[in-house]
Design a protein around this motif. Structure first.
Motif, short mmCIF file in Angstrom:
data_model
loop_
_atom_site.label_atom_id
_atom_site.label_comp_id
_atom_site.label_asym_id
_atom_site.label_seq_id
_atom_site.Cartn_x
_atom_site.Cartn_y
_atom_site.Cartn_z
N ALA A 45 0.83 -1.21 0.00
CA ALA A 45 0.00 0.00 0.00
C ALA A 45 0.87 1.26 0.00
CB ALA A 45 -0.93 -0.01 1.21
N ASP A 48 2.38 1.84 -3.43
CA ASP A 48 1.39 2.42 -4.36
C ASP A 48 1.16 3.90 -4.05
OD1 ASP A 48 1.15 0.03 -5.65
OD2 ASP A 48 -0.72 -0.57 -4.65
N PRO A 95 -5.99 9.71 -3.72
CA PRO A 95 -6.28 8.32 -4.11
C PRO A 95 -7.55 7.85 -3.41
CG PRO A 95 -4.55 8.35 -2.47
CD PRO A 95 -4.87 9.79 -2.78
N LEU A 96 -8.32 7.04 -4.08
CA LEU A 96 -9.64 6.68 -3.54
C LEU A 96 -9.66 5.36 -2.78
CD1 LEU A 96 -11.93 7.79 -6.52
CD2 LEU A 96 -11.30 9.06 -4.45
N THR A 97 -8.71 4.47 -3.01
CA THR A 97 -8.80 3.15 -2.40
C THR A 97 -7.58 2.74 -1.57
OG1 THR A 97 -7.93 2.09 -4.40
CG2 THR A 97 -10.33 2.33 -4.23
N ILE A 98 -6.46 3.43 -1.72
CA ILE A 98 -5.23 2.98 -1.06
C ILE A 98 -5.38 2.92 0.45
CG2 ILE A 98 -2.83 3.61 -0.57
CD1 ILE A 98 -2.56 4.58 -3.41
N SER A 100 -7.93 2.38 2.28
CA SER A 100 -8.79 1.29 2.73
C SER A 100 -8.02 -0.02 2.86
CB SER A 100 -9.97 1.11 1.78
OG SER A 100 -9.52 0.68 0.49
N ARG A 101 -6.82 -0.08 2.33
CA ARG A 101 -5.97 -1.27 2.41
C ARG A 101 -5.12 -1.26 3.69
NH1 ARG A 101 -3.16 -0.42 -3.20
NH2 ARG A 101 -1.69 -1.97 -2.35
N HIS A 121 -16.16 9.23 -3.88
CA HIS A 121 -16.09 7.77 -3.80
C HIS A 121 -14.88 7.31 -2.99
CE1 HIS A 121 -19.37 7.56 -6.66
NE2 HIS A 121 -18.71 8.35 -7.48
N LEU A 122 -14.44 8.13 -2.06
CA LEU A 122 -13.31 7.77 -1.22
C LEU A 122 -13.67 6.60 -0.31
CD1 LEU A 122 -10.45 8.48 -0.12
CD2 LEU A 122 -11.59 10.03 1.48
N SER A 123 -12.77 5.63 -0.23
CA SER A 123 -12.97 4.46 0.63
C SER A 123 -11.95 4.49 1.76
CB SER A 123 -12.81 3.17 -0.19
OG SER A 123 -13.01 2.04 0.62
N THR A 145 -19.65 6.73 2.54
CA THR A 145 -18.97 5.70 3.32
C THR A 145 -18.48 6.22 4.66
OG1 THR A 145 -16.95 6.23 2.08
CG2 THR A 145 -18.24 4.35 1.32
#
Length: 235
Positions: A45, A48, A95-98, A100-101, A121-123, A145
């Motif tokens: 993560a 990335d 970044p929208l998903t990094i 969340s990891r 759409h941020l997670s 979310t």
């Protein structure tokens, strides 16, 4: 008979303190304790994130030691619990998903950066307790979310380019104690905010000032019953 007795030789017997000091000086020095080793998923993560934001030198990419990466803190098991990139370290899009990891991330502070992009759409991980995106150029609407973050107690999205109203789903944040949505670029209507009355642990509220930019629909909440509220900027 001439005496052969002369002055007695001095016996330099070290004191207990001197003996302890000598032993300490003679003991080999220990290398500094190594920091936690990053879990493999956390390293991926970070790699990335670094590919997107270019925050760390390339030699960091080869290290799994948490203390070789600035701005982050880890558990002993190597999971990231805090990222503090405030005060100008970032000039990039969000970044929208990094994030969340990072399943044990509790604190994410990205304030005062040239950070842009929509966060609609941020997670984020459910472990998050502190989220500070203030004084950035993020845009869009607050992600729905956010209401799925049961531990969230601090939310600051003030002075951003967010141009939508507060979603009523934030009423599910029962542990929220600090909310700052000041200086929003409100261009449309301000919807019913009576749901704020559900935030019974809230003690600090900095809310946007309409300043003629929007029109209120529905009822504004009466917050006088929130006995925990200590500071509020009027809506």
């Amino acid at each position: 008979m001439e005496s052969r007795t002369g002055p007695r030789a001095s016996l330099d017997i070290p004191s207990p303190t001197q003996r302890r000091t000598s032993l300490l000086e003679a003991a080999p020095s220990r290398p500094p304790a190594a920091g936690p080793i990053l879990d493999g998923s956390q390293l991926c993560a970070l790699l990335d994130l670094n590919a997107a934001w270019h925050l760390w030198p390339t030699n960091s990419n080869r290290s799994r030691r948490c203390d070789q990466w600035d701005y982050i803190q880890c558990t002993r098991q190597g999971f990231i619990v805090s990222i503090d990139l405030s005060l100008g370290a970032v000039n990039a899009t969000m970044p929208l998903t990094i994030f969340s990891r990072m399943p044990q991330l509790r604190r994410l502070v990205l304030s005062d950066n040239l950070l842009s992009g929509s966060i609609t759409h941020l997670s984020l991980p459910s472990s998050l307790r502190v989220l500070d995106l203030s004084h950035t150029s993020i845009s869009g609407a607050l992600p729905l979310t956010l209401s799925a973050l049961p531990a969230l107690s601090y939310l600051d999205v003030s002075a951003t380019s967010i141009s939508d109203s507060l979603p009523s789903t934030l009423s599910r944040l029962s542990l929220l104690t600090y909310l700052n949505v000041g200086a929003w670029n409100i261009t449309g209507r301000v919807e019913d905010l009576s749901w704020l009355s559900s935030l019974t642990n809230l003690h600090t509220l900095h809310a946007f000032v309409l300043d003629g930019l929007g029109s209120v629909t529905g009822d504004l909440p009466s917050l006088t019953f929130l006995t925990t509220l200590k500071a509020m900027q009027s809506l």
